[in-house]
Design an enzyme around this catalytic site. Structure first.
Site, short mmCIF file in Angstrom:
data_model
loop_
_atom_site.label_atom_id
_atom_site.label_comp_id
_atom_site.label_asym_id
_atom_site.label_seq_id
_atom_site.Cartn_x
_atom_site.Cartn_y
_atom_site.Cartn_z
N ARG A 9 0.88 -1.19 0.00
CA ARG A 9 0.00 0.00 0.00
C ARG A 9 0.91 1.22 0.00
NH1 ARG A 9 -5.17 1.60 3.68
NH2 ARG A 9 -6.08 0.28 2.09
N HIS A 22 -7.56 0.94 -6.20
CA HIS A 22 -7.74 0.10 -5.00
C HIS A 22 -8.43 -1.20 -5.44
CE1 HIS A 22 -7.93 -1.01 -0.95
NE2 HIS A 22 -8.75 -0.12 -0.44
N GLN A 33 -10.22 -3.74 -3.01
CA GLN A 33 -11.49 -3.25 -2.48
C GLN A 33 -12.61 -3.46 -3.48
OE1 GLN A 33 -12.13 -1.61 0.70
NE2 GLN A 33 -14.16 -2.20 0.01
N ASP A 60 -17.25 7.56 -1.08
CA ASP A 60 -15.97 7.45 -0.36
C ASP A 60 -15.63 8.83 0.20
OD1 ASP A 60 -13.49 6.52 0.55
OD2 ASP A 60 -12.54 6.56 -1.41
N CYS A 103 -16.22 1.92 1.16
CA CYS A 103 -15.05 1.08 1.48
C CYS A 103 -14.60 1.25 2.92
CB CYS A 103 -13.92 1.39 0.52
SG CYS A 103 -13.29 3.08 0.62
N ARG A 119 -13.43 -8.24 2.18
CA ARG A 119 -12.00 -8.01 1.91
C ARG A 119 -11.21 -9.27 2.24
NH1 ARG A 119 -9.91 -2.91 1.91
NH2 ARG A 119 -8.07 -4.01 1.17
N1 NVA Z 1 -9.94 6.90 -1.15
C1 NVA Z 1 -9.53 6.49 0.17
C2 NVA Z 1 -9.77 5.03 0.36
C3 NVA Z 1 -9.41 4.50 1.72
C4 NVA Z 1 -9.59 3.04 1.85
C5 NVA Z 1 -8.07 6.81 0.38
O1 NVA Z 1 -7.28 6.61 -0.54
O2 NVA Z 1 -7.71 7.29 1.45
N1 CP Z 2 -11.11 0.14 2.85
C1 CP Z 2 -9.83 0.09 3.23
O1 CP Z 2 -8.92 -0.15 2.44
O2 CP Z 2 -9.65 0.29 4.56
P1 CP Z 2 -8.26 0.51 5.32
O3 CP Z 2 -7.71 1.84 4.84
O4 CP Z 2 -8.62 0.52 6.77
O5 CP Z 2 -7.33 -0.60 4.97
#
Ligand code: NVA
Ligand code: CP
Length: 303
Positions: free
Chosen positions: A103, A130, A133, A222, A262, A290
Protein backbone atom coordinates in the site's frame (compact mmCIF):
# COMPACT_ATOMS: atom_id res chain seq x y z
CA UNK A 1 6.28 -15.04 -15.89
CA UNK A 2 5.21 -13.85 -12.43
CA UNK A 3 1.61 -12.62 -12.43
CA UNK A 4 0.95 -9.58 -10.24
CA UNK A 5 -2.32 -7.96 -9.09
CA UNK A 6 -1.63 -4.28 -9.66
CA UNK A 7 -4.76 -3.13 -11.50
CA UNK A 8 -7.97 -4.75 -12.72
CA UNK A 9 -7.10 -3.92 -16.34
CA UNK A 10 -4.44 -6.64 -16.32
CA UNK A 11 -7.20 -9.26 -15.96
CA UNK A 12 -10.07 -10.54 -18.09
CA UNK A 13 -13.64 -10.88 -16.89
CA UNK A 14 -13.12 -14.66 -16.80
CA UNK A 15 -10.02 -14.36 -14.63
CA UNK A 16 -11.69 -11.95 -12.19
CA UNK A 17 -14.77 -14.17 -12.05
CA UNK A 18 -12.50 -17.11 -11.25
CA UNK A 19 -11.12 -15.26 -8.23
CA UNK A 20 -14.62 -14.21 -7.12
CA UNK A 21 -15.82 -17.83 -7.35
CA UNK A 22 -12.82 -19.01 -5.33
CA UNK A 23 -13.54 -16.26 -2.78
CA UNK A 24 -17.08 -17.60 -2.33
CA UNK A 25 -15.75 -21.15 -1.90
CA UNK A 26 -13.15 -20.05 0.66
CA UNK A 27 -15.75 -17.98 2.52
CA UNK A 28 -18.02 -21.02 2.71
CA UNK A 29 -15.16 -23.21 3.94
CA UNK A 30 -14.12 -20.67 6.54
CA UNK A 31 -17.70 -20.36 7.83
CA UNK A 32 -18.01 -24.16 8.09
CA UNK A 33 -14.60 -24.58 9.73
CA UNK A 34 -13.24 -26.58 6.77
CA UNK A 35 -9.44 -26.20 6.44
CA UNK A 36 -8.26 -24.48 3.25
CA UNK A 37 -4.52 -24.16 3.77
CA UNK A 38 -3.63 -23.22 0.22
CA UNK A 39 -0.56 -21.20 1.32
CA UNK A 40 0.88 -23.76 3.73
CA UNK A 41 4.34 -22.62 4.81
CA UNK A 42 4.32 -19.52 2.61
CA UNK A 43 5.31 -16.03 3.76
CA UNK A 44 3.73 -12.83 2.45
CA UNK A 45 5.24 -9.39 3.12
CA UNK A 46 2.61 -6.71 3.82
CA UNK A 47 4.14 -3.28 3.22
CA UNK A 48 2.30 -0.17 4.38
CA UNK A 49 3.38 3.36 3.46
CA UNK A 50 -0.10 4.63 4.44
CA UNK A 51 -2.42 3.89 7.36
CA UNK A 52 -4.82 0.92 7.31
CA UNK A 53 -7.29 -0.98 9.44
CA UNK A 54 -9.16 -3.33 7.06
CA UNK A 55 -6.37 -4.06 4.59
CA UNK A 56 -3.81 -4.88 7.24
CA UNK A 57 -6.09 -7.05 9.35
CA UNK A 58 -7.74 -8.87 6.47
CA UNK A 59 -4.42 -9.69 4.80
CA UNK A 60 -2.77 -10.81 8.05
CA UNK A 61 -5.75 -12.94 9.08
CA UNK A 62 -6.21 -14.17 5.51
CA UNK A 63 -2.63 -15.43 5.14
CA UNK A 64 -2.92 -17.12 8.54
CA UNK A 65 -6.17 -18.87 7.58
CA UNK A 66 -4.47 -20.12 4.41
CA UNK A 67 -1.71 -21.72 6.50
CA UNK A 68 0.91 -19.07 5.75
CA UNK A 69 2.56 -16.21 7.55
CA UNK A 70 2.11 -12.47 6.99
CA UNK A 71 4.81 -9.94 7.88
CA UNK A 72 3.67 -6.39 8.64
CA UNK A 73 6.28 -3.95 7.32
CA UNK A 74 5.79 -0.22 7.77
CA UNK A 75 7.84 2.24 5.79
CA UNK A 76 8.67 4.10 9.01
CA UNK A 77 10.35 1.10 10.62
CA UNK A 78 12.01 -0.40 7.56
CA UNK A 79 14.82 0.86 5.33
CA UNK A 80 12.19 1.75 2.70
CA UNK A 81 11.34 4.79 4.81
CA UNK A 82 15.03 5.78 4.84
CA UNK A 83 15.28 5.83 1.07
CA UNK A 84 16.37 2.29 0.14
CA UNK A 85 15.46 2.06 -3.54
CA UNK A 86 12.22 0.29 -4.44
CA UNK A 87 14.04 -2.01 -6.85
CA UNK A 88 16.47 -3.11 -4.11
CA UNK A 89 13.68 -3.71 -1.57
CA UNK A 90 11.72 -5.71 -4.16
CA UNK A 91 14.62 -8.02 -5.05
CA UNK A 92 15.55 -8.61 -1.40
CA UNK A 93 12.00 -9.36 -0.28
CA UNK A 94 11.48 -11.78 -3.16
CA UNK A 95 14.43 -13.80 -1.78
CA UNK A 96 12.62 -14.29 1.55
CA UNK A 97 8.92 -14.18 0.75
CA UNK A 98 6.48 -15.92 -1.58
CA UNK A 99 4.35 -12.82 -2.20
CA UNK A 100 4.16 -9.12 -1.39
CA UNK A 101 1.24 -6.78 -0.73
CA UNK A 102 2.04 -3.09 -0.91
CA UNK A 103 0.00 0.00 0.00
CA UNK A 104 1.67 3.19 -1.13
CA UNK A 105 1.27 6.52 -2.96
CA UNK A 106 2.01 6.51 -6.70
CA UNK A 107 0.97 3.61 -8.92
CA UNK A 108 4.46 3.81 -10.43
CA UNK A 109 5.85 2.58 -7.08
CA UNK A 110 3.88 -0.70 -7.21
CA UNK A 111 4.66 -1.01 -10.91
CA UNK A 112 8.40 -0.65 -10.23
CA UNK A 113 8.23 -3.00 -7.25
CA UNK A 114 6.56 -5.62 -9.43
CA UNK A 115 9.10 -5.16 -12.25
CA UNK A 116 11.90 -6.17 -9.89
CA UNK A 117 10.01 -8.83 -7.92
CA UNK A 118 10.20 -12.52 -8.76
CA UNK A 119 7.18 -13.15 -6.53
CA UNK A 120 3.60 -11.86 -7.03
CA UNK A 121 2.93 -8.28 -5.92
CA UNK A 122 -0.58 -7.24 -4.88
CA UNK A 123 -1.72 -3.60 -4.89
CA UNK A 124 -3.23 -2.86 -1.47
CA UNK A 125 -4.14 0.73 -2.56
CA UNK A 126 -2.35 3.47 -4.42
CA UNK A 127 -3.40 7.03 -5.22
CA UNK A 128 -4.69 5.66 -8.55
CA UNK A 129 -6.32 2.29 -7.79
CA UNK A 130 -7.74 0.10 -5.00
CA UNK A 131 -8.35 -3.19 -6.82
CA UNK A 132 -8.66 -5.47 -3.75
CA UNK A 133 -11.49 -3.25 -2.48
CA UNK A 134 -13.45 -3.32 -5.73
CA UNK A 135 -13.14 -7.13 -5.82
CA UNK A 136 -14.66 -7.21 -2.33
CA UNK A 137 -17.36 -4.81 -3.49
CA UNK A 138 -18.19 -7.00 -6.49
CA UNK A 139 -18.43 -10.06 -4.26
CA UNK A 140 -20.81 -8.12 -2.01
CA UNK A 141 -22.95 -7.09 -4.99
CA UNK A 142 -23.07 -10.72 -6.21
CA UNK A 143 -24.15 -11.93 -2.77
CA UNK A 144 -26.94 -9.36 -2.51
CA UNK A 145 -28.05 -9.16 -6.15
CA UNK A 146 -27.20 -12.60 -7.54
CA UNK A 147 -24.84 -11.17 -10.16
CA UNK A 148 -22.77 -8.04 -10.66
CA UNK A 149 -24.00 -7.58 -14.23
CA UNK A 150 -27.17 -6.00 -15.67
CA UNK A 151 -27.21 -3.49 -12.82
CA UNK A 152 -26.92 0.30 -12.68
CA UNK A 153 -24.07 1.54 -10.49
CA UNK A 154 -23.72 5.10 -9.22
CA UNK A 155 -20.59 6.70 -7.82
CA UNK A 156 -21.12 9.90 -5.79
CA UNK A 157 -18.05 11.88 -4.76
CA UNK A 158 -14.37 12.25 -5.51
CA UNK A 159 -12.92 10.83 -8.74
CA UNK A 160 -10.32 9.02 -6.65
CA UNK A 161 -8.63 5.62 -6.50
CA UNK A 162 -11.96 3.93 -5.75
CA UNK A 163 -13.75 5.69 -8.62
CA UNK A 164 -10.92 4.85 -11.04
CA UNK A 165 -11.08 1.19 -10.09
CA UNK A 166 -14.88 1.09 -10.45
CA UNK A 167 -14.42 2.52 -13.94
CA UNK A 168 -12.08 -0.33 -14.82
CA UNK A 169 -14.53 -2.86 -13.36
CA UNK A 170 -17.41 -1.39 -15.38
CA UNK A 171 -15.40 -1.64 -18.58
CA UNK A 172 -14.31 -5.24 -17.90
CA UNK A 173 -17.72 -6.55 -16.72
CA UNK A 174 -19.71 -4.30 -19.06
CA UNK A 175 -22.11 -2.77 -16.54
CA UNK A 176 -23.52 0.77 -16.47
CA UNK A 177 -21.63 3.14 -14.17
CA UNK A 178 -22.68 6.75 -13.63
CA UNK A 179 -20.19 8.92 -11.79
CA UNK A 180 -21.16 12.20 -10.14
CA UNK A 181 -18.02 14.19 -9.30
CA UNK A 182 -17.66 17.95 -8.69
CA UNK A 183 -15.85 20.05 -11.29
CA UNK A 184 -12.12 19.61 -10.77
CA UNK A 185 -12.48 16.23 -9.04
CA UNK A 186 -13.08 14.00 -12.05
CA UNK A 187 -11.52 10.53 -12.32
CA UNK A 188 -8.19 9.93 -14.02
CA UNK A 189 -8.45 10.90 -17.69
CA UNK A 190 -6.33 8.01 -18.98
CA UNK A 191 -8.38 5.47 -17.02
CA UNK A 192 -11.58 6.99 -18.42
CA UNK A 193 -10.24 6.93 -21.98
CA UNK A 194 -9.21 3.26 -21.66
CA UNK A 195 -12.61 2.30 -20.23
CA UNK A 196 -14.64 4.30 -22.76
CA UNK A 197 -12.78 2.57 -25.58
CA UNK A 198 -13.33 -0.88 -24.05
CA UNK A 199 -17.02 -0.40 -23.16
CA UNK A 200 -18.45 2.47 -25.23
CA UNK A 201 -21.45 4.21 -23.64
CA UNK A 202 -21.33 2.27 -20.36
CA UNK A 203 -19.58 4.88 -18.21
CA UNK A 204 -20.95 8.41 -17.86
CA UNK A 205 -19.76 11.43 -15.92
CA UNK A 206 -21.99 14.17 -14.43
CA UNK A 207 -21.87 16.97 -11.83
CA UNK A 208 -25.37 16.06 -10.65
CA UNK A 209 -25.54 13.41 -7.88
CA UNK A 210 -29.32 13.18 -8.33
CA UNK A 211 -29.00 12.25 -11.99
CA UNK A 212 -26.40 9.60 -11.13
CA UNK A 213 -28.40 7.83 -8.40
CA UNK A 214 -31.87 7.95 -9.97
CA UNK A 215 -32.94 4.32 -10.50
CA UNK A 216 -29.57 2.93 -9.39
CA UNK A 217 -29.16 -0.62 -8.01
CA UNK A 218 -25.81 0.04 -6.31
CA UNK A 219 -24.57 3.35 -4.88
CA UNK A 220 -21.00 3.81 -3.78
CA UNK A 221 -19.25 6.75 -2.14
CA UNK A 222 -15.97 7.45 -0.36
CA UNK A 223 -14.23 10.15 1.67
CA UNK A 224 -13.77 13.56 0.06
CA UNK A 225 -10.08 13.79 1.05
CA UNK A 226 -8.10 10.60 0.61
CA UNK A 227 -4.92 9.67 2.44
CA UNK A 228 -2.25 12.19 1.46
CA UNK A 229 -4.83 14.94 0.80
CA UNK A 230 -5.49 15.89 4.43
CA UNK A 231 -4.36 19.49 3.79
CA UNK A 232 -7.19 19.90 1.25
CA UNK A 233 -9.94 18.80 3.66
CA UNK A 234 -11.43 22.26 4.28
CA UNK A 235 -11.44 23.26 0.60
CA UNK A 236 -12.94 19.91 -0.36
CA UNK A 237 -15.75 20.28 2.20
CA UNK A 238 -16.78 23.42 0.29
CA UNK A 239 -16.31 21.92 -3.17
CA UNK A 240 -18.33 18.78 -2.35
CA UNK A 241 -21.43 20.62 -1.15
CA UNK A 242 -24.48 18.64 -2.30
CA UNK A 243 -22.53 15.38 -2.54
CA UNK A 244 -23.61 13.86 0.80
CA UNK A 245 -25.33 10.51 0.28
CA UNK A 246 -28.29 11.19 2.56
CA UNK A 247 -31.87 9.92 2.75
CA UNK A 248 -33.12 12.42 0.14
CA UNK A 249 -30.54 11.28 -2.40
CA UNK A 250 -31.01 7.60 -1.58
CA UNK A 251 -34.78 7.95 -2.11
CA UNK A 252 -34.12 8.51 -5.83
CA UNK A 253 -32.49 5.09 -6.24
CA UNK A 254 -34.36 1.77 -6.51
CA UNK A 255 -36.01 0.85 -3.21
CA UNK A 256 -33.83 -2.27 -2.95
CA UNK A 257 -30.60 -0.60 -3.96
CA UNK A 258 -27.51 -1.40 -1.91
CA UNK A 259 -25.12 1.19 -0.50
CA UNK A 260 -21.39 0.53 -0.46
CA UNK A 261 -18.60 2.45 1.26
CA UNK A 262 -15.05 1.08 1.48
CA UNK A 263 -14.58 2.72 4.92
CA UNK A 264 -13.39 4.57 6.88
CA UNK A 265 -16.49 6.80 6.56
CA UNK A 266 -16.96 10.41 7.62
CA UNK A 267 -20.59 10.57 8.72
CA UNK A 268 -22.19 13.90 7.86
CA UNK A 269 -19.70 14.49 5.02
CA UNK A 270 -19.90 12.03 2.11
CA UNK A 271 -22.58 9.87 3.79
CA UNK A 272 -25.21 10.50 6.47
CA UNK A 273 -25.36 8.42 9.62
CA UNK A 274 -28.92 7.37 8.69
CA UNK A 275 -27.79 5.96 5.31
CA UNK A 276 -24.70 4.09 6.51
CA UNK A 277 -26.71 2.63 9.41
CA UNK A 278 -29.85 2.16 7.29
CA UNK A 279 -31.51 -0.84 5.63
CA UNK A 280 -29.83 -0.37 2.25
CA UNK A 281 -26.31 -0.31 3.67
CA UNK A 282 -24.19 -3.45 3.22
CA UNK A 283 -20.91 -1.91 4.35
CA UNK A 284 -20.17 -4.54 7.02
CA UNK A 285 -20.56 -7.40 4.53
CA UNK A 286 -18.37 -5.38 2.19
CA UNK A 287 -15.66 -4.97 4.84
CA UNK A 288 -15.80 -8.69 5.69
CA UNK A 289 -15.44 -9.62 2.04
CA UNK A 290 -12.00 -8.01 1.91
CA UNK A 291 -10.83 -11.09 3.81
CA UNK A 292 -12.38 -13.60 1.42
CA UNK A 293 -11.39 -11.99 -1.88
CA UNK A 294 -7.83 -11.32 -0.78
CA UNK A 295 -7.44 -14.95 0.24
CA UNK A 296 -8.63 -15.87 -3.26
CA UNK A 297 -6.27 -13.38 -4.92
CA UNK A 298 -3.29 -14.66 -2.90
CA UNK A 299 -4.19 -18.31 -3.45
CA UNK A 300 -4.53 -17.71 -7.20
CA UNK A 301 -1.23 -15.86 -7.63
CA UNK A 302 1.15 -17.28 -5.05
CA UNK A 303 2.60 -20.65 -6.02
N1 NVA B 1 -9.94 6.90 -1.15
C1 NVA B 1 -9.53 6.49 0.17
C2 NVA B 1 -9.77 5.03 0.36
C3 NVA B 1 -9.41 4.50 1.72
C4 NVA B 1 -9.59 3.04 1.85
C5 NVA B 1 -8.07 6.81 0.38
O1 NVA B 1 -7.28 6.61 -0.54
O2 NVA B 1 -7.71 7.29 1.45
N1 CP C 1 -11.11 0.14 2.85
C1 CP C 1 -9.83 0.09 3.23
O1 CP C 1 -8.92 -0.15 2.44
O2 CP C 1 -9.65 0.29 4.56
P1 CP C 1 -8.26 0.51 5.32
O3 CP C 1 -7.71 1.84 4.84
O4 CP C 1 -8.62 0.52 6.77
O5 CP C 1 -7.33 -0.60 4.97
Amino acid sequence: MTKHFLALHDFSEIELNGMLTLARELKDKQKRGVPHRLLEGKSVALIFEKASTRTRISFEVGVFQLGGHGLFISSGTSQMGRGEPIKDSARVMARYCDGVMIRTFGQEIVDEFARYSDVPVINGLTDLFHPCQIMADLLTVIEHKGSCKELVYAWVGDGNNMANTWIEAAAIFGFELRLACPQGYQPDAAVMAWAQAKAPGKITLTNDPKAAVTGADVINTDVWASMGQEDEQKQREKDFTGYCLDDALLALAKADCIVLHCLPAHRGEEISDSVIEGKNSVVWDEAENRLHVQKAIMATLIK
